[in-house]
Scaffold this motif. Structure first.
Motif: not given
Length: 172
Positions: A76-79, A123-127
């Motif tokens: 959540g905070r640290i990706k 959309l491949r939004c996940a970093f």
């Protein structure tokens, strides 16, 4: 005795409308589709009805109202991406995730009532997803969870399980 066409009181000649079959008979009020509270749902049968075969998917354990297995989740905070053991519990109405398979260290909970949407990350939004083709999203009122399944079938099963919980919770 002469009767008016309306069939006045005391008239013995039946009105033509009174000879028709009763089309709108009084009926008991309709029963609700299912009783209040969670209805009995065999998750295994439900998934099989949707065309899944959980027994042939080694990454998912399904029994009664529970579904368990590993997913990789973005923090959540640290990706950062971390492998977590997920436990979908229909009785407790939550999707919990743990540090390991033994389910001793609870890391977080997603309650069914908080789930708004479940969808494939097309959309491949996940970093920096470790596997973009196996990434899906669980949107809650507070946050967007990105998760990666170990296989395409495991992803489809998890998505359907979570959607079932969300739909059930938001049903009128």
């Amino acid at each position: 005795m002469t009767c008016s066409p309306g069939g006045a009181p005391g008239c013995r000649i039946p009105h033509p409308l009174h000879q028709l079959p009763l089309l709108f008979a009084p009926q008991a009020p309709p029963t609700p589709p299912h009783p209040p509270g969670p209805r009995i749902l065999d998750l295994q049968q439900h998934l099989e009805g949707w065309g899944h075969n959980p027994e042939n998917c080694p990454h998912v354990q399904v029994s009664g109202g529970c579904c368990r297995g590993p997913l990789v989740k973005m923090g959540g905070r640290i990706k950062t991406w971390r492998k977590r053991w997920f436990c979908f519990d229909r009785q407790a109405r939550r999707l919990a995730y743990y540090a390991d398979k033994e389910e001793t260290k609870l890391k977080g909970v997603i309650y069914f009532q908080a789930i708004e949407e479940v969808y494939y990350d097309h959309l491949r939004c996940a970093f920096k997803s470790p596997s973009p083709r196996l990434t899906f999203c669980v949107k809650t009122y507070e946050r967007l969870f990105y998760m990666v399944a170990p296989s395409p079938e495991a992803m489809r099963i998890w998505m359907d399980v979570i959607v079932t919980a969300a739909d059930e919770n938001h049903a009128p």
